[in-house]
Design a protein around this motif. Structure first.
Motif, PDB file in Angstrom:
ATOM      1  N   ILE A 128     -79.529   3.362  11.675  1.00  0.00           N
ATOM      2  CA  ILE A 128     -79.149   4.616  12.309  1.00  0.00           C
ATOM      3  C   ILE A 128     -80.370   5.166  13.030  1.00  0.00           C
ATOM      4  CG2 ILE A 128     -78.351   6.993  11.935  1.00  0.00           C
ATOM      5  CD1 ILE A 128     -76.206   4.907  11.308  1.00  0.00           C
ATOM      6  N   GLU A 129     -80.180   5.558  14.280  1.00  0.00           N
ATOM      7  CA  GLU A 129     -81.225   6.254  15.033  1.00  0.00           C
ATOM      8  C   GLU A 129     -80.809   7.702  15.163  1.00  0.00           C
ATOM      9  OE1 GLU A 129     -82.999   3.932  18.476  1.00  0.00           O
ATOM     10  OE2 GLU A 129     -81.069   2.918  18.167  1.00  0.00           O
ATOM     11  N   GLY A 130     -81.782   8.597  15.045  1.00  0.00           N
ATOM     12  CA  GLY A 130     -81.466  10.011  15.160  1.00  0.00           C
ATOM     13  C   GLY A 130     -82.712  10.862  15.168  1.00  0.00           C
ATOM     14  N   ARG A 131     -82.501  12.170  14.991  1.00  0.00           N
ATOM     15  CA  ARG A 131     -83.606  13.120  14.992  1.00  0.00           C
ATOM     16  C   ARG A 131     -83.585  13.938  13.713  1.00  0.00           C
ATOM     17  NH1 ARG A 131     -85.948  13.993  19.995  1.00  0.00           N
ATOM     18  NH2 ARG A 131     -84.853  12.962  21.689  1.00  0.00           N
ATOM     19  N   SER A 132     -84.769  14.075  13.140  1.00  0.00           N
ATOM     20  CA  SER A 132     -84.954  14.951  11.994  1.00  0.00           C
ATOM     21  C   SER A 132     -86.128  15.862  12.317  1.00  0.00           C
ATOM     22  CB  SER A 132     -85.252  14.131  10.736  1.00  0.00           C
ATOM     23  OG  SER A 132     -85.478  14.983   9.644  1.00  0.00           O
ATOM     24  N   GLU A 133     -85.879  17.166  12.282  1.00  0.00           N
ATOM     25  CA  GLU A 133     -86.882  18.165  12.651  1.00  0.00           C
ATOM     26  C   GLU A 133     -87.433  17.898  14.053  1.00  0.00           C
ATOM     27  OE1 GLU A 133     -89.690  18.196   9.424  1.00  0.00           O
ATOM     28  OE2 GLU A 133     -88.198  18.999   8.033  1.00  0.00           O
ATOM     29  N   GLY A 134     -86.563  17.431  14.944  1.00  0.00           N
ATOM     30  CA  GLY A 134     -86.922  17.204  16.338  1.00  0.00           C
ATOM     31  C   GLY A 134     -87.599  15.883  16.626  1.00  0.00           C
ATOM     32  N   ILE A 135     -87.940  15.111  15.607  1.00  0.00           N
ATOM     33  CA  ILE A 135     -88.654  13.845  15.790  1.00  0.00           C
ATOM     34  C   ILE A 135     -87.655  12.695  15.696  1.00  0.00           C
ATOM     35  CG2 ILE A 135     -90.456  12.322  14.872  1.00  0.00           C
ATOM     36  CD1 ILE A 135     -91.597  14.903  15.998  1.00  0.00           C
ATOM     37  N   LEU A 136     -87.712  11.796  16.700  1.00  0.00           N
ATOM     38  CA  LEU A 136     -86.856  10.607  16.673  1.00  0.00           C
ATOM     39  C   LEU A 136     -87.227   9.739  15.488  1.00  0.00           C
ATOM     40  CD1 LEU A 136     -86.822   9.594  20.428  1.00  0.00           C
ATOM     41  CD2 LEU A 136     -84.854  10.276  19.072  1.00  0.00           C
ATOM     42  N   GLY A 137     -86.210   9.231  14.798  1.00  0.00           N
ATOM     43  CA  GLY A 137     -86.467   8.397  13.639  1.00  0.00           C
ATOM     44  C   GLY A 137     -85.453   7.283  13.497  1.00  0.00           C
ATOM     45  N   ALA A 189     -89.962   6.976  18.055  1.00  0.00           N
ATOM     46  CA  ALA A 189     -89.677   5.653  17.485  1.00  0.00           C
ATOM     47  C   ALA A 189     -88.209   5.354  17.741  1.00  0.00           C
ATOM     48  CB  ALA A 189     -89.985   5.622  15.997  1.00  0.00           C
ATOM     49  N   ARG A 190     -87.958   4.263  18.436  1.00  0.00           N
ATOM     50  CA  ARG A 190     -86.592   3.835  18.748  1.00  0.00           C
ATOM     51  C   ARG A 190     -86.455   2.351  18.471  1.00  0.00           C
ATOM     52  NH1 ARG A 190     -82.875   6.911  20.560  1.00  0.00           N
ATOM     53  NH2 ARG A 190     -83.274   8.754  21.755  1.00  0.00           N
ATOM     54  N   LEU A 191     -85.249   1.943  18.172  1.00  0.00           N
ATOM     55  CA  LEU A 191     -84.964   0.537  17.980  1.00  0.00           C
ATOM     56  C   LEU A 191     -85.110  -0.184  19.321  1.00  0.00           C
ATOM     57  CD1 LEU A 191     -84.041  -1.301  15.656  1.00  0.00           C
ATOM     58  CD2 LEU A 191     -81.700  -0.937  16.418  1.00  0.00           C
ATOM     59  N   ALA A 192     -85.888  -1.252  19.338  1.00  0.00           N
ATOM     60  CA  ALA A 192     -86.017  -2.075  20.540  1.00  0.00           C
ATOM     61  C   ALA A 192     -84.851  -3.059  20.562  1.00  0.00           C
ATOM     62  CB  ALA A 192     -87.358  -2.808  20.523  1.00  0.00           C
ATOM     63  N   THR A 193     -84.823  -3.922  21.537  1.00  0.00           N
ATOM     64  CA  THR A 193     -83.779  -4.943  21.605  1.00  0.00           C
ATOM     65  C   THR A 193     -83.994  -5.948  20.482  1.00  0.00           C
ATOM     66  OG1 THR A 193     -83.598  -4.679  23.989  1.00  0.00           O
ATOM     67  CG2 THR A 193     -82.729  -6.723  23.050  1.00  0.00           C
ATOM     68  N   ASN A 194     -82.963  -6.127  19.677  1.00  0.00           N
ATOM     69  CA  ASN A 194     -82.984  -7.066  18.564  1.00  0.00           C
ATOM     70  C   ASN A 194     -81.703  -7.878  18.638  1.00  0.00           C
ATOM     71  OD1 ASN A 194     -85.301  -6.193  16.522  1.00  0.00           O
ATOM     72  ND2 ASN A 194     -84.428  -4.343  17.402  1.00  0.00           N
ATOM     73  N   ASP A 205     -77.333  13.917   5.949  1.00  0.00           N
ATOM     74  CA  ASP A 205     -76.967  15.291   6.263  1.00  0.00           C
ATOM     75  C   ASP A 205     -78.206  16.002   6.810  1.00  0.00           C
ATOM     76  OD1 ASP A 205     -75.055  17.319   6.382  1.00  0.00           O
ATOM     77  OD2 ASP A 205     -75.750  18.187   4.491  1.00  0.00           O
ATOM     78  N   GLY A 206     -78.076  16.680   7.923  1.00  0.00           N
ATOM     79  CA  GLY A 206     -79.211  17.355   8.549  1.00  0.00           C
ATOM     80  C   GLY A 206     -79.923  16.521   9.592  1.00  0.00           C
ATOM     81  N   VAL A 207     -79.536  15.247   9.728  1.00  0.00           N
ATOM     82  CA  VAL A 207     -80.100  14.375  10.757  1.00  0.00           C
ATOM     83  C   VAL A 207     -79.128  14.336  11.921  1.00  0.00           C
ATOM     84  CG1 VAL A 207     -80.732  11.997  11.334  1.00  0.00           C
ATOM     85  CG2 VAL A 207     -81.397  12.961   9.119  1.00  0.00           C
ATOM     86  N   ALA A 208     -79.631  14.569  13.119  1.00  0.00           N
ATOM     87  CA  ALA A 208     -78.808  14.458  14.328  1.00  0.00           C
ATOM     88  C   ALA A 208     -78.709  12.970  14.671  1.00  0.00           C
ATOM     89  CB  ALA A 208     -79.422  15.247  15.475  1.00  0.00           C
ATOM     90  N   LYS A 209     -77.632  12.345  14.234  1.00  0.00           N
ATOM     91  CA  LYS A 209     -77.446  10.907  14.408  1.00  0.00           C
ATOM     92  C   LYS A 209     -77.036  10.596  15.846  1.00  0.00           C
ATOM     93  CE  LYS A 209     -74.998  11.530  10.615  1.00  0.00           C
ATOM     94  NZ  LYS A 209     -75.633  12.750  10.206  1.00  0.00           N
ATOM     95  N   GLU A 210     -77.695   9.581  16.446  1.00  0.00           N
ATOM     96  CA  GLU A 210     -77.462   9.263  17.851  1.00  0.00           C
ATOM     97  C   GLU A 210     -76.905   7.872  18.100  1.00  0.00           C
ATOM     98  OE1 GLU A 210     -81.153  10.009  19.884  1.00  0.00           O
ATOM     99  OE2 GLU A 210     -81.146  12.134  19.336  1.00  0.00           O
ATOM    100  N   ASP A 211     -77.207   6.908  17.222  1.00  0.00           N
ATOM    101  CA  ASP A 211     -76.756   5.541  17.474  1.00  0.00           C
ATOM    102  C   ASP A 211     -76.718   4.762  16.164  1.00  0.00           C
ATOM    103  OD1 ASP A 211     -75.835   3.406  18.951  1.00  0.00           O
ATOM    104  OD2 ASP A 211     -77.710   3.026  20.005  1.00  0.00           O
TER     105      ASP A 211
END
Length: 186
Positions: free
Chosen positions: A112-121, A151-156, A96-102
């Protein structure tokens, strides 16, 4: 495309503001295309399969477009059966509070990839061993050396991996790939 476990073929007919994804079970000789969720204006969703459940990231309940995480058993795809994924305590929606993107599914984890306080996580979800629709534990991949970074997930491509590759960079650190252990990420 295929689900991460290669059990289903997915056909995405979405647009920039709506999604419609069909699936077909590959193990069945007489399998036909089935619909995960019909297209609705301004409703997006991403789907992957994990142990008998669809894990979905969708803005179906949010008029602002924020994505929530849902599960639904395969074969019971009606939108009213989508269950929001709760945090391990069961008291609030997961992240909750994380802008989930993928979302990316692996054999024993969901990322889960997303943004918390504007930082990609990146967040690693440990799935409950007794219920493939519940999260047992959540771990954020921490990069504390530089407060502003990407920080983003690379190809795995290894579904059964115990480590993932993460692309990391900042204003002072050029892009690099870092290996992260899924069980002990920090």
């Amino acid at each position: 495309s295929f689900t991460a476990d290669n059990k289903y073929l997915l056909i995405d007919t979405g647009s920039s503001d709506s999604s419609e994804i069909y699936y077909m079970e590959l193990a069945l000789k007489e399998s036909t295309l089935k619909l995960v969720s019909k297209r609705r204006q301004h409703v997006l969703y991403i789907v992957d399969h994990y142990n008998g459940y669809w894990w979905l990231l969708s803005n179906v309940n949010d008029s602002d477009g924020d994505m929530e995480l849902f599960t639904v058993p395969v074969g019971q795809e009606q939108d009213d059966l989508w269950t929001p994924v709760m945090d391990p305590s069961g008291e609030m929606p997961l992240l909750d509070g994380v802008a989930k993107e993928d979302l990316t599914v692996f054999q024993n984890h969901i990322i889960i990839e997303g943004r918390s306080e504007g930082i990609l996580g990146i967040w690693i979800l440990d799935i409950d061993e007794n219920d493939a629709s519940r999260v047992a534990n959540v771990k954020r991949v921490e990069f504390t050396e530089e407060p502003a970074h990407t920080a983003r997930l690379a190809t795995n491509q290894d579904y059964s991996t115990t480590t993932i590759m993460v692309e990391y960079d900042s204003m002072v650190t050029p892009q690099q790939q870092i290996q992260v252990d899924l069980y002990h990420p920090n």
